[in-house]
Design a protein around this motif. Structure first.
Motif, PDB file in Angstrom:
ATOM      1  N   ARG A 333     -26.047  -9.734   2.892  1.00 30.01           N
ATOM      2  CA  ARG A 333     -25.597  -8.460   3.306  1.00 30.01           C
ATOM      3  C   ARG A 333     -26.660  -7.573   3.049  1.00 30.01           C
ATOM      4  N   TYR A 334     -27.559  -7.613   1.932  1.00 29.14           N
ATOM      5  CA  TYR A 334     -28.474  -6.427   1.560  1.00 29.14           C
ATOM      6  C   TYR A 334     -29.430  -6.533   3.014  1.00 29.14           C
ATOM      7  N   ARG A 335     -29.825  -7.719   3.297  1.00 35.22           N
ATOM      8  CA  ARG A 335     -30.887  -7.632   4.432  1.00 35.22           C
ATOM      9  C   ARG A 335     -30.287  -7.143   5.590  1.00 35.22           C
ATOM     10  N   LEU A 336     -28.816  -7.430   5.871  1.00 36.63           N
ATOM     11  CA  LEU A 336     -28.229  -6.958   7.009  1.00 36.63           C
ATOM     12  C   LEU A 336     -28.216  -5.683   7.166  1.00 36.63           C
ATOM     13  N   LEU A 337     -27.974  -5.016   5.893  1.00 37.97           N
ATOM     14  CA  LEU A 337     -27.808  -3.577   5.834  1.00 37.97           C
ATOM     15  C   LEU A 337     -29.403  -2.915   6.059  1.00 37.97           C
ATOM     16  N   LEU A 338     -30.431  -3.534   5.705  1.00 33.64           N
ATOM     17  CA  LEU A 338     -31.709  -3.012   5.887  1.00 33.64           C
ATOM     18  C   LEU A 338     -31.943  -3.102   7.347  1.00 33.64           C
ATOM     19  N   GLY A 339     -31.451  -4.138   7.975  1.00 32.25           N
ATOM     20  CA  GLY A 339     -31.818  -4.285   9.331  1.00 32.25           C
ATOM     21  C   GLY A 339     -30.891  -3.091  10.087  1.00 32.25           C
ATOM     22  N   GLN A 340     -29.780  -2.854   9.767  1.00 31.91           N
ATOM     23  CA  GLN A 340     -29.018  -1.847  10.495  1.00 31.91           C
ATOM     24  C   GLN A 340     -29.673  -0.514   9.956  1.00 31.91           C
ATOM     25  N   MET A 341     -29.973  -0.088   8.982  1.00 36.04           N
ATOM     26  CA  MET A 341     -30.511   1.130   8.623  1.00 36.04           C
ATOM     27  C   MET A 341     -32.117   1.353   9.759  1.00 36.04           C
ATOM     28  N   ALA A 342     -32.529   0.097   9.740  1.00 35.88           N
ATOM     29  CA  ALA A 342     -33.867   0.231  10.611  1.00 35.88           C
ATOM     30  C   ALA A 342     -33.493   0.455  12.184  1.00 35.88           C
ATOM     31  N   GLU A 343     -32.324  -0.042  12.386  1.00 34.27           N
ATOM     32  CA  GLU A 343     -31.637   0.347  13.881  1.00 34.27           C
ATOM     33  C   GLU A 343     -31.265   1.860  13.886  1.00 34.27           C
ATOM     34  N   MET A 344     -30.916   2.440  12.640  1.00 34.37           N
ATOM     35  CA  MET A 344     -30.780   3.734  12.707  1.00 34.37           C
ATOM     36  C   MET A 344     -31.652   4.475  12.847  1.00 34.37           C
ATOM     37  N   LEU A 345     -32.900   4.144  12.217  1.00 33.18           N
ATOM     38  CA  LEU A 345     -34.217   4.956  12.274  1.00 33.18           C
ATOM     39  C   LEU A 345     -34.796   4.662  13.672  1.00 33.18           C
ATOM     40  N   LYS A 346     -34.389   3.653  14.540  1.00 35.06           N
ATOM     41  CA  LYS A 346     -34.920   3.367  15.607  1.00 35.06           C
ATOM     42  C   LYS A 346     -36.325   2.622  15.569  1.00 35.06           C
ATOM     43  N   GLN A 347     -36.307   1.849  14.322  1.00 35.90           N
ATOM     44  CA  GLN A 347     -37.306   0.974  13.988  1.00 35.90           C
ATOM     45  C   GLN A 347     -36.948  -0.559  14.440  1.00 35.90           C
ATOM     46  N   TYR A 348     -37.011  -0.495  15.831  1.00 33.65           N
ATOM     47  CA  TYR A 348     -36.018  -1.868  16.138  1.00 33.65           C
ATOM     48  C   TYR A 348     -36.864  -3.022  15.948  1.00 33.65           C
ATOM     49  N   PRO A 349     -38.356  -3.138  16.099  1.00 34.36           N
ATOM     50  CA  PRO A 349     -39.356  -4.272  15.786  1.00 34.36           C
ATOM     51  C   PRO A 349     -38.812  -4.813  14.133  1.00 34.36           C
ATOM     52  N   ALA A 350     -38.860  -3.695  13.352  1.00 35.81           N
ATOM     53  CA  ALA A 350     -38.276  -3.920  11.982  1.00 35.81           C
ATOM     54  C   ALA A 350     -37.056  -4.608  11.668  1.00 35.81           C
ATOM     55  N   ALA A 351     -36.157  -4.038  12.505  1.00 38.88           N
ATOM     56  CA  ALA A 351     -34.732  -4.618  12.445  1.00 38.88           C
ATOM     57  C   ALA A 351     -34.773  -6.039  12.778  1.00 38.88           C
ATOM     58  N   LEU A 352     -35.408  -6.275  13.705  1.00 34.05           N
ATOM     59  CA  LEU A 352     -35.599  -7.803  14.378  1.00 34.05           C
ATOM     60  C   LEU A 352     -36.042  -8.585  13.180  1.00 34.05           C
ATOM     61  N   GLU A 353     -37.109  -8.174  12.429  1.00 32.02           N
ATOM     62  CA  GLU A 353     -37.613  -8.867  11.334  1.00 32.02           C
ATOM     63  C   GLU A 353     -36.875  -9.195  10.196  1.00 32.02           C
TER      64      GLU A 353
END
Length: 593
Positions: A333-353
């Protein structure tokens, strides 16, 4: 009030407990018998209700009357149901039937039948706390203040926690504007009957006094509790709420500042205090409070949400960087939250990573959903829908369900429908529901989401068909009963039918805020404005939502209480300025904010 499906975000929610009565459902055996008896019941000539309530009948007819009572509940005819159950209880001398008749009559507002059923219940059962609770409620609704006070004092004198909870439930179940509630509550305080030695027990009574307009009494209760528990932050939180209700925001802020100095490092207290700040619109202060040590995943998720809502991209970026790199022992869930935060920041490639870095089979279908959302945001819509098609076509058991105990295929269809909705692709959205129902015939969640879509497209006939199909599959499905009742009340003139459906939902969940809102709305449509306002205000206490606030505002406006109406319109706007119910209410009333 209609429900809303949103399967694309994770959230952490806290829920409290509520004391309330729930009518006992029939056993499976009784339901089977009821199906067999239906033709027999239909063969009986219906008895006049007054006669059915006034006299007992032979055993066979008593059985039929009991089953007729259950069918009346299923039809939403609570007054008839109470009467049938009372007749059956009289014939059989059965305490359980009398108890059920009492509760249904109270829901129906039929005080004569409730009184008769309660007397029968008392005759055939030993005294109990539930009986004391109903006696207090019945007396309060009948305006017998002294009797209600005595029954409530008996409950509060009980050594078990359920005593004060039941007393609170009785007082909360009656209109907060009822002068008898104010009188009884004041007497309970003056006589020292409230649990002043237990801050967690007495604070809800102070809140009730506040809701009933007794600001002085609420303040007195809180002062007493504050003297007994000078270091308890929860007392200060309620005092802040009281100040805010009195339009004293500076006073509320002072109380919150005082509470903040006493919270120390307790995570849950910090969350409660932050919640009070965000309710006052102080999102930055709430996030700043949560930023203090120690941190945990729940607090970090709440901080991310507050930063996004306040538009603080810089702060969100700082939190995102601060949480990196993940600890070696970080849970998925920690990495999942980081992915969602990347989405909030519109850093979509990072979210996919981030999503690709999670190796946890139990989160597989959640990750597929998130990837689809990100790909869609990147404009790679074909890939997004391919991800969802893969999920939709998975073999049951192929994708593990440990993280969300659910069929992942369902989420695939619902997620596609939601993305199609974002695209403005009506046909694609409806096609996703249709394919979902082919793969998962009679799936309740998909049928419900489909019904909401039809309602949004103003196709009320099809919305009704989808909801009625749910009720064919699950006749007692509270969600569908409420949604269909609300839809008929809001979008048609079939108000009596709507009321019957909503009453069925009320029997199952009498303290559900959304259902209480639906009940208030259909009463408004029926022209029963004062009763509607009582229910809608009660719903708003339980469920602070823009739609409920808009409903209250419209009713107040129609009643000529326009200054009050504007206050609720303003609250609705703060909660959700784009809500359809708010826009419609403003259009109907012509009010300007």
């Amino acid at each position: 009030m209609l429900g809303i499906f949103s399967g694309l975000r994770l959230s952490w929610q806290q829920s409290g407990t509520k004391a309330h009565f729930t009518l006992l459902p029939m056993s499976n055996e009784a339901r089977c018998i009821s199906k067999l008896l239906l033709p027999l019941l239909l063969a009986f000539a219906p008895l006049p209700l007054a006669a059915a309530c006034d006299k007992a009948m032979p055993g066979e007819a008593a059985l039929a009357s009991g089953m007729a009572g259950e069918f009346a509940v299923q039809a939403g005819k609570l007054d008839e149901a109470a009467c049938h159950y009372l007749q059956a209880a009289r014939s059989a001398g059965d305490a359980k039937l009398a108890e059920r008749a009492t509760h249904i009559a109270l829901l129906a507002g039929d005080m004569p039948v409730a009184s008769a059923a309660f007397a029968l219940w008392q005759r055939h059962a030993a005294p109990s706390r539930d009986m004391d609770t109903v006696e207090a409620m019945l007396a309060l609704r009948q305006g017998r203040r002294g009797r209600a006070l005595a029954a409530l004092e008996k409950l509060l004198a009980s050594s078990v926690p359920e005593g004060w909870r039941n007393a609170l439930w009785v007082l909360s179940s009656v209109n907060a504007d009822n002068p008898d509630v104010a009188w009884v509550l004041a007497r309970l305080y003056q006589r020292g009957r409230l649990p002043l030695d237990n801050w967690s027990a007495v604070l809800p009574f102070a809140r009730l006094a506040q809701l009933s307009g007794q600001m002085q009494l609420s303040g007195q209760i809180l002062e007493t509790v504050a003297g007994n528990f000078p270091d308890e932050p929860h007392v200060l939180l309620l005092q802040a709420s009281l100040s805010l209700a009195a339009d004293d925001k500076p006073g509320a802020m002072r109380k919150l500042a005082e509470a903040r100095s006493r919270v120390d490092a307790h995570p849950q207290l910090r969350i409660a205090l932050a919640d009070e700040y965000q309710r006052m619109g102080e999102l930055a202060t709430a996030e700043q409070l949560l930023s203090e040590e120690p941190q945990n995943l729940q607090i970090q998720a709440l901080r991310a949400s507050l930063l996004e809502r306040s538009g603080n991209q810089q702060g969100l970026e700082a939190l995102y960087r601060q949480m990196q790199p993940p600890p070696a022992d970080a849970e998925p869930r920690y990495r999942l939250l980081l992915g969602q935060m990347a989405e909030m920041l519109k850093q979509y490639p990072a979210a996919l990573e981030w999503y690709d870095s999670i190796e946890a089979p139990q989160w597989m279908h959640v990750l597929q959903l998130r990837r689809a959302v990100v790909l869609h945001a990147l404009g790679r819509k074909d890939e997004a829908y391919a991800q969802l098609r893969a999920l939709q076509n998975s073999v049951p058991g192929e994708v593990q369900k440990d993280a969300w105990d659910d069929d992942p295929r369902r989420d695939g269809f619902l997620a596609e429908a939601e993305l199609r909705q974002q695209d403005g692709d009506r046909e694609g959205e409806l096609d996703a529901y249709a394919r979902g129902l082919l793969a998962l015939p009679d799936d309740i969640d998909i049928l419900y989401a489909q019904a909401l879509a039809w309602e949004r497209f103003d196709d009320i006939e099809r919305a009704e068909a989808s909801l009625r199909k749910i009720l064919l599959i699950e006749p007692d499905n509270v969600m569908a009963l409420n949604a269909l009742g609300y839809t008929l009340a809001d979008r048609t003139r079939r108000y009596r039918e709507a009321l019957a459906l909503i009453d069925r939902a009320r029997v199952a969940e009498p303290d559900n805020g959304a259902i209480i809102d639906s009940h208030g709305w259909v009463l408004y449509r029926l022209g029963r404005h004062k009763q509607a306002l009582v229910q809608l205000k009660r719903a708003f206490v339980l469920h602070r939502d823009a739609e409920v606030a808009a409903h209250i505002a419209e009713v107040l406006w129609v009643m000529g209480r326009r200054d009050e109406a504007r206050q609720y319109f303003d609250q609705a706007r703060k909660l959700d300025p784009e809500h359809r119910a708010l826009k419609r209410a403003l259009q109907v009333t012509g009010a300007e904010l």
